[in-house]
Design a protein around this motif. Structure first.
Motif, short mmCIF file in Angstrom:
data_model
loop_
_atom_site.label_atom_id
_atom_site.label_comp_id
_atom_site.label_asym_id
_atom_site.label_seq_id
_atom_site.Cartn_x
_atom_site.Cartn_y
_atom_site.Cartn_z
N ALA A 1 2.83 -2.46 4.71
CA ALA A 1 2.37 -1.97 6.22
C ALA A 1 3.21 -2.65 7.51
O ALA A 1 3.14 -1.92 8.48
N SER A 2 3.48 -3.77 7.40
CA SER A 2 4.12 -4.24 8.38
C SER A 2 5.59 -4.04 8.52
O SER A 2 6.32 -4.07 9.29
N THR A 3 6.21 -3.38 7.36
CA THR A 3 7.65 -3.10 7.34
C THR A 3 8.06 -1.70 7.36
O THR A 3 8.54 -1.27 8.17
N CYS A 4 7.12 -0.79 6.64
CA CYS A 4 7.48 0.60 6.45
C CYS A 4 6.62 1.50 7.57
O CYS A 4 5.53 1.84 7.00
N LYS A 5 7.22 1.57 8.95
CA LYS A 5 6.37 2.03 9.93
C LYS A 5 6.45 3.70 9.84
O LYS A 5 5.79 4.32 10.41
N GLU A 6 7.40 4.12 9.12
CA GLU A 6 7.72 5.54 8.77
C GLU A 6 6.81 6.08 7.67
O GLU A 6 7.00 7.18 7.34
N LEU A 7 6.16 5.26 7.05
CA LEU A 7 5.27 5.84 5.73
C LEU A 7 4.58 6.74 5.81
O LEU A 7 3.70 6.96 6.78
N GLN A 8 4.87 7.93 5.16
CA GLN A 8 3.76 8.98 5.08
C GLN A 8 3.01 9.20 3.78
O GLN A 8 1.96 9.54 3.78
N GLU A 9 3.75 8.84 2.56
CA GLU A 9 2.91 9.07 1.46
C GLU A 9 2.77 7.79 0.55
O GLU A 9 4.03 7.10 0.49
N LEU A 10 1.69 7.21 0.34
CA LEU A 10 1.78 6.17 -0.74
C LEU A 10 0.88 6.46 -1.95
O LEU A 10 -0.18 7.11 -1.98
N CYS B 1 13.33 -2.12 3.22
CA CYS B 1 12.81 -0.79 3.12
C CYS B 1 12.32 -0.26 4.37
O CYS B 1 11.22 0.36 4.77
N ARG B 2 13.10 -0.39 5.68
CA ARG B 2 12.28 -0.11 6.93
C ARG B 2 12.06 1.57 7.02
O ARG B 2 11.15 1.67 7.92
N LYS B 3 13.00 2.13 6.29
CA LYS B 3 12.57 3.55 6.70
C LYS B 3 12.11 4.51 5.71
O LYS B 3 12.02 5.65 5.61
N LEU B 4 11.32 3.80 4.91
CA LEU B 4 10.76 4.31 3.83
C LEU B 4 9.69 5.47 4.11
O LEU B 4 8.83 4.89 5.18
N GLN B 5 9.69 6.53 3.78
CA GLN B 5 8.49 7.34 3.95
C GLN B 5 7.69 7.78 2.75
O GLN B 5 6.31 8.12 3.23
N ARG B 6 8.10 7.54 1.55
CA ARG B 6 7.38 7.75 0.35
C ARG B 6 7.47 6.59 -0.54
O ARG B 6 8.64 6.34 -0.76
N LEU B 7 6.44 6.02 -0.99
CA LEU B 7 6.37 4.71 -1.75
C LEU B 7 5.67 5.01 -3.00
O LEU B 7 4.44 5.32 -2.73
N TRP B 8 6.03 5.21 -4.25
CA TRP B 8 5.12 5.05 -5.41
C TRP B 8 5.31 3.84 -6.05
O TRP B 8 6.50 3.35 -6.37
N ILE B 9 4.20 3.06 -6.24
CA ILE B 9 4.21 1.68 -6.68
C ILE B 9 3.32 1.26 -7.67
O ILE B 9 2.34 1.99 -7.77
N LEU B 10 3.45 0.34 -8.48
CA LEU B 10 2.25 -0.35 -9.27
C LEU B 10 1.37 -1.32 -8.48
O LEU B 10 1.79 -1.84 -7.65
N ASP B 11 0.14 -1.21 -8.90
CA ASP B 11 -0.95 -2.18 -8.26
C ASP B 11 -0.50 -3.71 -8.29
O ASP B 11 -1.21 -4.40 -7.59
N CYS B 12 0.46 -4.15 -9.43
CA CYS B 12 0.76 -5.58 -9.35
C CYS B 12 1.51 -6.01 -7.98
O CYS B 12 1.65 -7.14 -7.65
N ILE B 13 1.68 -5.12 -6.95
CA ILE B 13 2.10 -5.49 -5.70
C ILE B 13 0.98 -6.31 -4.89
O ILE B 13 1.26 -7.06 -4.09
N GLY B 14 -0.13 -5.94 -5.32
CA GLY B 14 -1.29 -6.74 -4.77
C GLY B 14 -1.59 -6.42 -3.15
O GLY B 14 -0.72 -5.77 -2.38
N ASP B 15 -2.66 -6.80 -2.79
CA ASP B 15 -3.26 -6.58 -1.25
C ASP B 15 -2.15 -7.09 -0.60
O ASP B 15 -1.91 -6.54 0.44
N LYS B 16 -1.76 -8.41 -0.77
CA LYS B 16 -0.78 -9.08 0.00
C LYS B 16 0.72 -8.24 0.10
O LYS B 16 1.07 -8.13 1.03
N GLY B 17 1.03 -7.73 -1.00
CA GLY B 17 2.24 -7.02 -0.84
C GLY B 17 2.07 -5.82 -0.15
O GLY B 17 3.11 -5.34 0.50
N LEU B 18 0.89 -5.11 -0.13
CA LEU B 18 0.69 -3.81 0.63
C LEU B 18 0.66 -4.36 2.15
O LEU B 18 1.14 -3.48 2.98
N GLY B 19 0.27 -5.41 2.29
CA GLY B 19 0.42 -5.82 3.57
C GLY B 19 1.72 -5.79 4.17
O GLY B 19 1.87 -5.57 5.27
#
Lengths: 572, 182
Positions: free
Chosen positions: A330-339, A309-327
């Motif tokens: 961070a490296s994929t979704c450079k357009e992210l505005q809302e988390l 999802c390289r063009k993602l601007q808004r992401l709503w997710i559960l915390d089971c993604i974990g810190d690693k997943g958030l990493g």
């Protein structure tokens, strides 16, 4: 003042669309007030008790679109008793009696009845759009009335409402002649629907752009719907469970490839992780992804998906993604505005899914981040200071540490410095929610730096009245202040009573405010309604002014006491 | 007006729920005590944290979300275990209360009753009962003890054995094949 005829001025006003600007325009002079009020089509009322429907109708005869909000925000967390108020019925009745050609109604946190919905559906021949968010009090019978009677319905959007489901017929109530649907969201409904009716409805809705299904719509129906509506821009998947080797699944994979307009994806209310790979082709184009209602997906599944999802601007997710997943985010979704990171298990601290590390990674990787809602198990001052260095564009910053008074686990200090850094470096901050161990110091910082702050939510924080005073004195743009379980009392409440006229509302529960102080405030400020919510059965209201009030909600109003208050609310 | 430190807390009058929860000040103190304990016992799973779920409205997750994304971890386990049952080929689904049945054979009899007609109409098909568990995985019914099964079963599906290529074991301990054939 006017060099031009009214029609010209009115035409200029057509270009002024924001509520704030139109409100400002109407204050310039009598002539502009008059022109503005006749040309106004859209009105936003942030507190339904601040004005009456009759006055609304009298001032804006050309009204086409109305937005109304009812209960205070803390009602979301069960802090407001069930029948406190926020009834839409008097509004719909008044509008129905008038000559208003209502086309659009948007309600949030209001009580809506089936009768209201039926009256609505029958009173406005051009009615086009109904959006209900966090409302309750109605059943699918009311929804059926809307479907059946609104001949030009474009939008039926039900978000997170508590709806009693009488099973199934409502969807079949859309007449065959209804071909105007652009947006249909029934994800919050629990009951069965007629799948064949749904398919036919989608087939005859060539303008359908947004479709959000509920849990009972199975994967094979989804496949058929996508065949009919490859033009969809926003899709909410209901049930997403099948055997990946099945024929139905292959068909789904094929049809998804055709859906290259989809920019927004949500739902997955029931999900088999092995089926997620079919979604990857549309991930490339997604700008909004909401997996916060998909508890069947584990961290790995989420991470694998997000990588596409390289063009993602808004992401709503559960915390089971974990810190690693958030990493990975961070490296994929450079357009992210809302988390928004929601807790998958709010009561079990044993499984610390996300911590301050995840947030730091996001702040470093996503330079456009401006809106955050983050539930985590712990936070440090150092992390917040780093986030504040990396991100200076925050408009919304809501941090919820699940343990209400948790200190910085590394230094054992309160989180004052961390939040202080956030408000100092984010000068556009409009909304802030605090948590963790906090003293009066954090409020000093907020009062000093958060000059654009409009909404502040505080819980279990502060040491004394000074905390609240820093905020009231410093935050000139404050509109909504909600406080629970803080040691703020009468001195803070009464210091600047005029301040509350510049705000929409103030909520204080389990603080140290006395009944006497509330009475003083109510007596002095006739432009405010001061409500005391007292749920205890034993106590009478003629009691001691020294009594501490459990819940107080005050708001500015032009129309005095409301007539529909329940017994346990005392209006001072 | 600050009475803190004068020991007058005990004379505080308040409007609120009768005997409702802990005093607000104590709440704050309780939490900080627990936080301190957490510091000291990071390695143990802290059981004291259970008490925090008693605070009304915390964490601030809206009630719709609480009801719809956490399963039934929030308590309120009812004594009914209604789950949906779908059968391949049947035009609509049914619901069945697992709590009413004592074991797998009981369940099979109930399923036969529900889908009797559809089962008879199916042409020499064999059926495999599968169920979706709490993790979202589809499992073959009959492997685990009954009590464990009803705890974790979210929905049932009576699947045609022919569709089960890709699934490993086809022999279920549950005698569905024998009883439901034709």
């Amino acid at each position: 003042m006017n060099y031009f005829p009214d029609e010209v001025v009115e035409h200029v006003f057509d270009f002024i669309t924001s509520h704030k600007d139109r409100n400002s325009v109407s204050l310039v002079c009598k002539s502009w007030y008059k022109i503005e009020r006749y040309s106004r089509q859209r009105v936003f009322i942030g507190n339904c008790y601040s004005i009456t429907p009759q006055r609304l109708i009298a001032r804006f005869p050309g009204l086409k679109s109305l937005t109304l909000k009812g209960k205070p925000h803390f009602a979301d967390f069960n802090l407001v008793p069930h029948d406190w108020g926020g009834f839409v019925d008097p509004w719909i009745k008044a509008l129905a009696k008038s000559r208003i050609g209502l086309e659009e109604l948007r309600l949030k946190r209001m009580v809506v009845s089936d009768d209201s919905l039926e009256l609505l559906s029958k009173s406005f021949p051009n009615f086009k759009s109904l959006v209900l968010v966090s409302c309750d009090g109605f059943t699918t019978d009311g929804v059926a009335a809307i479907a059946a009677n609104c001949r030009f319905l474009r939008e039926l959007d039900l978000q997170e409402n508590e709806v009693e489901d009488h099973r199934g017929h409502w969807l079949s109530c859309f007449p065959e002649s209804c071909t105007s649907l652009v947006s249909l969201n029934f994800a919050c409904l629990k009951g069965e629907i007629n799948l064949a009716s749904l398919e036919r409805l989608v087939a005859r809705s060539p303008n359908l752009k947004s479709l959000r299904l509920n849990r009972v719509v199975p994967l094979d129906t989804l496949q058929k719907l996508l065949m009919r509506a490859p033009q969809l821009v926003d899709l909410g998947i209901g049930s997403y469970v099948d055997d990946p080797s099945s024929e139905v699944f292959s068909k789904l994979k094929a049809v998804i490839q055709l859906c290259n307009s989809i920019r927004s994806l949500s739902g997955f209310l029931e999900v088999a992780p092995c089926c997620m790979s079919a979604i990857y082709p549309i991930c490339e184009n997604l700008t909004f992804l909401n997996l916060s209602y998909a508890p069947g997906l584990q961290g790995n599944d989420l991470t694998k998906l997000v990588q596409h999802c390289r063009k993602l601007q808004r992401l709503w997710i559960l915390d089971c993604i974990g810190d690693k997943g958030l990493g990975v985010v961070a490296s994929t979704c450079k357009e992210l505005q809302e988390l928004r990171v929601f807790p998958s298990d709010p009561f079990d601290a044993g499984n610390a899914a996300v911590t301050e590390e995840g947030l730091v990674l996001i702040s470093a990787g996503c330079p456009k981040l401006n809106s955050l809602l983050y539930f985590c198990h712990q936070m440090t001052n150092a992390a917040l200071i780093t986030v504040a260095k990396n991100c200076t564009n925050f408009i919304r910053f809501r941090l919820c540490i699940l343990d209400p008074v948790k200190a910085d686990p590394v230094t054992n200090q309160p989180l004052d410095e961390g939040f202080g850094a956030i408000v100092r470096s984010n000068k556009s901050l409009k909304r802030l929610s605090l948590s963790g161990l906090l003293t009066d110091q954090v409020f000093l910082y907020i009062g000093m730096y958060a000059k654009k702050l409009e909404m502040l939510s505080i819980a279990f924080a502060g040491d004394s009245n000074k905390g609240m005073l820093y905020v009231l004195n410093g935050c000139k743009k404050l509109r909504k202040l909600e406080i629970r379980d803080c040691p703020f009392g009468d001195v803070a409440l009464l210091e600047d009573m005029g301040k509350y006229e510049t705000m929409r509302s103030l909520w204080m529960s389990s603080c140290e405010v006395t009944l006497g102080a509330c009475k003083i405030l109510a007596k002095k400020m006739s432009s405010l309604n001061v409500e005391i919510i007292n749920e205890s059965e034993q106590l009478e209201f003629s009691l001691d002014d020294r009594l501490l009030v459990d819940k107080m909600y005050l708001y500015r109003t032009l129309v005095g006491h409301r007539k529909d208050k329940p017994e346990y609310v005392l209006l001072l | 007006m600050d009475k803190e430190g004068l020991g007058l807390e005990i004379t505080e009058l308040r409007l609120g729920l009768p005997g409702g929860g802990t005093e607000k000040n104590e709440k704050k103190r309780v939490f900080s005590e627990i936080s301190e304990e957490e510091e000291n016992e990071k390695s143990n799973g802290p059981p004291e944290l259970q008490s925090k779920s008693q605070v009304v409205g915390w964490p601030p997750v809206c009630s719709y979300r609480k009801k719809n994304s956490f399963g039934d971890k929030d308590g309120s386990k009812t004594s009914k275990f209604y789950v949906k049952v779908s059968m391949d080929g049947a035009p609509f689904l049914r619901k069945i209360d697992l709590a009413l049945h004592k074991g797998y054979s009981d369940l099979v009899k109930a399923l036969e009753k529900l889908f009797g007609e559809a089962l008879r109409d199916a042409e020499s098909c064999e059926f495999v009962p599968i169920y979706e568990d709490k993790d979202g995985d589809w499992m073959l019914a009959g492997d685990v003890p009954w009590e464990m099964f009803i705890e974790s079963c979210k929905r049932l599906r009576i699947m045609k054995k022919a569709d089960a290529k890709g699934f490993g074991v086809l022999q279920s301990r549950v005698a569905l094949n024998g009883t439901l054939k034709e």
